[in-house]
Design a protein around this motif. Structure first.
Motif, PDB file in Angstrom:
ATOM      1  N   VAL A  22     -25.296  -8.923 -96.022  1.00 19.74           N
ATOM      2  CA  VAL A  22     -26.653  -8.462 -95.720  1.00 19.74           C
ATOM      3  C   VAL A  22     -26.632  -7.002 -95.270  1.00 19.74           C
ATOM      4  O   VAL A  22     -27.497  -6.205 -95.651  1.00 19.74           O
ATOM      5  CB  VAL A  22     -27.280  -9.367 -94.635  1.00 19.74           C
ATOM      6  CG1 VAL A  22     -28.561  -8.761 -94.097  1.00 19.74           C
ATOM      7  CG2 VAL A  22     -27.560 -10.750 -95.196  1.00 19.74           C
ATOM      8  N   GLU A  23     -25.629  -6.652 -94.482  1.00 20.35           N
ATOM      9  CA  GLU A  23     -25.523  -5.274 -94.001  1.00 20.35           C
ATOM     10  C   GLU A  23     -25.183  -4.318 -95.139  1.00 20.35           C
ATOM     11  O   GLU A  23     -25.752  -3.226 -95.241  1.00 20.35           O
ATOM     12  CB  GLU A  23     -24.454  -5.209 -92.907  1.00 20.35           C
ATOM     13  CG  GLU A  23     -24.287  -3.837 -92.292  1.00 20.35           C
ATOM     14  CD  GLU A  23     -23.212  -3.814 -91.224  1.00 20.35           C
ATOM     15  OE1 GLU A  23     -22.805  -2.712 -90.825  1.00 20.35           O
ATOM     16  OE2 GLU A  23     -22.771  -4.903 -90.804  1.00 20.35           O
ATOM     17  N   GLN A  24     -24.261  -4.720 -96.012  1.00 20.57           N
ATOM     18  CA  GLN A  24     -23.855  -3.845 -97.106  1.00 20.57           C
ATOM     19  C   GLN A  24     -24.946  -3.698 -98.167  1.00 20.57           C
ATOM     20  O   GLN A  24     -24.958  -2.722 -98.914  1.00 20.57           O
ATOM     21  CB  GLN A  24     -22.573  -4.379 -97.750  1.00 20.57           C
ATOM     22  CG  GLN A  24     -21.355  -4.299 -96.849  1.00 20.57           C
ATOM     23  CD  GLN A  24     -20.110  -4.877 -97.490  1.00 20.57           C
ATOM     24  OE1 GLN A  24     -20.039  -5.023 -98.706  1.00 20.57           O
ATOM     25  NE2 GLN A  24     -19.122  -5.217 -96.674  1.00 20.57           N
ATOM     26  N   TYR A  25     -25.842  -4.660 -98.221  1.00 18.65           N
ATOM     27  CA  TYR A  25     -26.941  -4.593 -99.194  1.00 18.65           C
ATOM     28  C   TYR A  25     -27.758  -3.315 -99.009  1.00 18.65           C
ATOM     29  O   TYR A  25     -28.155  -2.676 -99.986  1.00 18.65           O
ATOM     30  CB  TYR A  25     -27.828  -5.827 -99.033  1.00 18.65           C
ATOM     31  CG  TYR A  25     -29.070  -5.835 -99.899  1.00 18.65           C
ATOM     32  CD1 TYR A  25     -29.063  -6.424-101.153  1.00 18.65           C
ATOM     33  CD2 TYR A  25     -30.263  -5.267 -99.453  1.00 18.65           C
ATOM     34  CE1 TYR A  25     -30.200  -6.441-101.945  1.00 18.65           C
ATOM     35  CE2 TYR A  25     -31.402  -5.276-100.235  1.00 18.65           C
ATOM     36  CZ  TYR A  25     -31.370  -5.863-101.474  1.00 18.65           C
ATOM     37  OH  TYR A  25     -32.501  -5.877-102.252  1.00 18.65           O
ATOM     38  N   SER A  26     -28.005  -2.950 -97.763  1.00 17.32           N
ATOM     39  CA  SER A  26     -28.840  -1.772 -97.498  1.00 17.32           C
ATOM     40  C   SER A  26     -28.113  -0.465 -97.794  1.00 17.32           C
ATOM     41  O   SER A  26     -28.735   0.600 -97.780  1.00 17.32           O
ATOM     42  CB  SER A  26     -29.299  -1.776 -96.033  1.00 17.32           C
ATOM     43  OG  SER A  26     -28.178  -1.716 -95.167  1.00 17.32           O
ATOM     44  N   GLU A  27     -26.809  -0.543 -98.073  1.00 13.91           N
ATOM     45  CA  GLU A  27     -26.019   0.664 -98.314  1.00 13.91           C
ATOM     46  C   GLU A  27     -25.583   0.807 -99.772  1.00 13.91           C
ATOM     47  O   GLU A  27     -25.085   1.862-100.157  1.00 13.91           O
ATOM     48  CB  GLU A  27     -24.759   0.639 -97.429  1.00 13.91           C
ATOM     49  CG  GLU A  27     -25.047   0.468 -95.945  1.00 13.91           C
ATOM     50  CD  GLU A  27     -23.801   0.132 -95.151  1.00 13.91           C
ATOM     51  OE1 GLU A  27     -22.749  -0.074 -95.794  1.00 13.91           O
ATOM     52  OE2 GLU A  27     -23.874   0.075 -93.914  1.00 13.91           O
ATOM     53  N   ASN A  28     -25.744  -0.240-100.560  1.00 14.36           N
ATOM     54  CA  ASN A  28     -25.175  -0.256-101.906  1.00 14.36           C
ATOM     55  C   ASN A  28     -26.277  -0.477-102.940  1.00 14.36           C
ATOM     56  O   ASN A  28     -26.923  -1.533-102.961  1.00 14.36           O
ATOM     57  CB  ASN A  28     -24.125  -1.373-102.001  1.00 14.36           C
ATOM     58  CG  ASN A  28     -23.239  -1.236-103.218  1.00 14.36           C
ATOM     59  OD1 ASN A  28     -23.716  -0.990-104.317  1.00 14.36           O
ATOM     60  ND2 ASN A  28     -21.939  -1.408-103.029  1.00 14.36           N
ATOM     61  N   VAL A  29     -26.492   0.513-103.793  1.00 13.02           N
ATOM     62  CA  VAL A  29     -27.561   0.404-104.790  1.00 13.02           C
ATOM     63  C   VAL A  29     -27.228  -0.624-105.859  1.00 13.02           C
ATOM     64  O   VAL A  29     -28.129  -1.260-106.433  1.00 13.02           O
ATOM     65  CB  VAL A  29     -27.830   1.773-105.453  1.00 13.02           C
ATOM     66  CG1 VAL A  29     -28.513   2.709-104.492  1.00 13.02           C
ATOM     67  CG2 VAL A  29     -26.545   2.391-105.989  1.00 13.02           C
ATOM     68  N   TYR A  30     -25.951  -0.842-106.145  1.00 19.43           N
ATOM     69  CA  TYR A  30     -25.577  -1.843-107.149  1.00 19.43           C
ATOM     70  C   TYR A  30     -25.848  -3.255-106.635  1.00 19.43           C
ATOM     71  O   TYR A  30     -26.211  -4.139-107.408  1.00 19.43           O
ATOM     72  CB  TYR A  30     -24.104  -1.677-107.537  1.00 19.43           C
ATOM     73  CG  TYR A  30     -23.843  -0.429-108.343  1.00 19.43           C
ATOM     74  CD1 TYR A  30     -24.129  -0.384-109.706  1.00 19.43           C
ATOM     75  CD2 TYR A  30     -23.340   0.717-107.738  1.00 19.43           C
ATOM     76  CE1 TYR A  30     -23.906   0.764-110.449  1.00 19.43           C
ATOM     77  CE2 TYR A  30     -23.117   1.872-108.469  1.00 19.43           C
ATOM     78  CZ  TYR A  30     -23.399   1.893-109.829  1.00 19.43           C
ATOM     79  OH  TYR A  30     -23.186   3.031-110.563  1.00 19.43           O
ATOM     80  N   TYR A  31     -25.659  -3.462-105.340  1.00 24.44           N
ATOM     81  CA  TYR A  31     -26.030  -4.748-104.746  1.00 24.44           C
ATOM     82  C   TYR A  31     -27.525  -4.995-104.945  1.00 24.44           C
ATOM     83  O   TYR A  31     -27.948  -6.100-105.306  1.00 24.44           O
ATOM     84  CB  TYR A  31     -25.715  -4.753-103.249  1.00 24.44           C
ATOM     85  CG  TYR A  31     -24.264  -4.979-102.886  1.00 24.44           C
ATOM     86  CD1 TYR A  31     -23.248  -4.776-103.814  1.00 24.44           C
ATOM     87  CD2 TYR A  31     -23.905  -5.389-101.605  1.00 24.44           C
ATOM     88  CE1 TYR A  31     -21.918  -4.973-103.475  1.00 24.44           C
ATOM     89  CE2 TYR A  31     -22.576  -5.594-101.254  1.00 24.44           C
ATOM     90  CZ  TYR A  31     -21.593  -5.380-102.190  1.00 24.44           C
ATOM     91  OH  TYR A  31     -20.277  -5.585-101.855  1.00 24.44           O
ATOM     92  N   GLN A  32     -28.312  -3.961-104.699  1.00 24.67           N
ATOM     93  CA  GLN A  32     -29.759  -4.119-104.779  1.00 24.67           C
ATOM     94  C   GLN A  32     -30.213  -4.352-106.218  1.00 24.67           C
ATOM     95  O   GLN A  32     -31.122  -5.149-106.468  1.00 24.67           O
ATOM     96  CB  GLN A  32     -30.447  -2.890-104.181  1.00 24.67           C
ATOM     97  CG  GLN A  32     -30.160  -2.714-102.696  1.00 24.67           C
ATOM     98  CD  GLN A  32     -31.042  -1.677-102.041  1.00 24.67           C
ATOM     99  OE1 GLN A  32     -32.058  -1.255-102.596  1.00 24.67           O
ATOM    100  NE2 GLN A  32     -30.664  -1.249-100.840  1.00 24.67           N
ATOM    101  N   TYR A  33     -29.575  -3.679-107.161  1.00 23.06           N
ATOM    102  CA  TYR A  33     -29.952  -3.896-108.558  1.00 23.06           C
ATOM    103  C   TYR A  33     -29.606  -5.315-109.000  1.00 23.06           C
ATOM    104  O   TYR A  33     -30.378  -5.961-109.710  1.00 23.06           O
ATOM    105  CB  TYR A  33     -29.251  -2.875-109.458  1.00 23.06           C
ATOM    106  CG  TYR A  33     -29.639  -3.016-110.911  1.00 23.06           C
ATOM    107  CD1 TYR A  33     -30.889  -2.605-111.358  1.00 23.06           C
ATOM    108  CD2 TYR A  33     -28.765  -3.592-111.829  1.00 23.06           C
ATOM    109  CE1 TYR A  33     -31.261  -2.753-112.685  1.00 23.06           C
ATOM    110  CE2 TYR A  33     -29.128  -3.739-113.155  1.00 23.06           C
ATOM    111  CZ  TYR A  33     -30.375  -3.322-113.578  1.00 23.06           C
ATOM    112  OH  TYR A  33     -30.749  -3.481-114.892  1.00 23.06           O
ATOM    113  N   LEU A  34     -28.447  -5.805-108.573  1.00 26.55           N
ATOM    114  CA  LEU A  34     -28.064  -7.174-108.913  1.00 26.55           C
ATOM    115  C   LEU A  34     -29.071  -8.180-108.354  1.00 26.55           C
ATOM    116  O   LEU A  34     -29.350  -9.206-108.980  1.00 26.55           O
ATOM    117  CB  LEU A  34     -26.663  -7.477-108.368  1.00 26.55           C
ATOM    118  CG  LEU A  34     -26.125  -8.885-108.634  1.00 26.55           C
ATOM    119  CD1 LEU A  34     -25.742  -9.053-110.098  1.00 26.55           C
ATOM    120  CD2 LEU A  34     -24.933  -9.206-107.749  1.00 26.55           C
TER     121      LEU A  34
END
Length: 345
Positions: free
Chosen positions: A79-91
């Protein structure tokens, strides 16, 4: 309540994740390969359609679960890394970058409980499907490992002190009378328990351990007297009594209060003599190493996990393509399961 699916808004003429990201990135490719619609169709009936708080998007929750296992991280970390990683958000279905966490980590726990074992198997099935024909390998390898739980190394003293803390919390929450808090006593006992391996301190430390156990038992019995017979804490109190009554050589001991199902497993590893968790069976194809099956057990004999593991793999593959299964000698006992021939090396 599940939200009504909004119509796709017009793509921003200034910024779009799909246009700015590297389309050769593994997570970008994975996002394009996964059939997200099947998760919407399968999980939408699990929500109320016209009542309750609007739920988080299903693609977001499924995407976070996939990322958690891909990166082998905790709910809090993903959850924390989601806000820092654009590839996480696109997935997870975002079309624009969002600089905040998508949800609390506990939401993932609630989502897993909602979809259950069948829902998790559906996600695993999709992860197998995207490998194409590589998943249809007649020869597979089977092995078990330990799925460790996030618990501290268990000792009786740690468990007894946790029981004391939890009993105090229940007493404060229910506004129950407490004869004694034992705060000063426990502080003195902590001092006595230090440096227990020194010959001069060993006896004093063991005496302090017994005293801590006695205090824990007193508080549990006091709660039983003050609470109603069928209170909501009855199962917790039964667990506490089970911990207090267990002996050194007992089987099926409790090693954690928040994870009572944890087992002590010895796999013969030199670096880790004992591991605390559950046994997990993994099936992989021998040619490409695609994981086509994964099941969790308590701590049975490896041979007893063979049939359910193969049954699950054939179910996820949607056809009986497995011909031979290779396992280590810990599985010995069955030469053939269904139509699958087993080899032990």
């Amino acid at each position: 309540m599940i939200k009504k699916r909004e119509k796709k808004s017009q793509i921003s003429m200034f910024f779009s994740l799909k246009d700015t990201l590297d389309q050769k990135h593994p997570l970008f490719i994975l996002a394009e390969k996964i059939n997200w619609q099947q998760f919407e169709d399968a999980f939408s009936p699990l929500y109320c359609s016209d009542n309750g708080r609007p739920a988080l998007p299903i693609r977001l929750m499924v995407g976070l679960l996939i990322l958690k296992h891909l990166r082998n991280i905790s709910d809090e970390s993903v959850v924390e890394q989601y806000s820092e990683n654009v590839y996480y958000q696109y997935l997870c279905g975002q079309s624009e970058f969002v600089a905040k966490i998508p949800c609390e980590a506990s939401e993932l726990v609630h989502f897993r409980n909602r979809i259950g074992e069948a829902g998790v198997e559906l996600i695993l099935k999709e992860s197998i499907r995207i490998n194409g024909d590589d998943r249809f390998d007649p020869d597979v390898s089977i092995d078990t490992t330990v799925q460790e739980k996030n618990i501290t190394y268990p000792t009786d003293n740690k468990l007894h002190r946790k029981i004391i803390t939890k009993c105090k919390v229940i007493s404060e929450k229910e506004d129950l009378p407490v004869r004694q808090s034992y705060s000063r006593t426990l502080k003195k006992l902590s001092i006595d328990q230090r440096f227990r391996n020194h010959p001069k301190n060993h006896g004093k430390a063991r005496k302090a351990d017994r005293k801590v156990k006695t205090i824990a038992g007193r508080l549990v019995r006091e709660l039983e007297r003050n609470l109603e017979p069928n209170s909501r804490y009855q199962s917790e109190l039964e667990l506490y009594k089970r911990v207090l009554n267990q002996k050194k050589d007992d089987k099926h001991k409790v090693y954690s209060l928040h994870e009572p199902e944890v087992e002590c497993i010895s796999k013969g590893k030199e670096a880790k003599k004992y591991e605390f968790g559950n046994k997990a069976s993994i099936i992989t194809t021998q040619t490409k190493g695609v994981i086509v099956g994964a099941m969790s057990f308590r701590n049975p004999y490896d041979g007893h996990t063979l049939k359910p593991a193969i049954d699950q793999a054939e179910k996820l593959l949607e056809k009986k393509s497995i011909k031979t299964a290779t396992a280590d000698r810990g599985y010995r006992g069955t030469s053939k399961i269904n139509e699958v021939i087993t080899h032990f090396t």
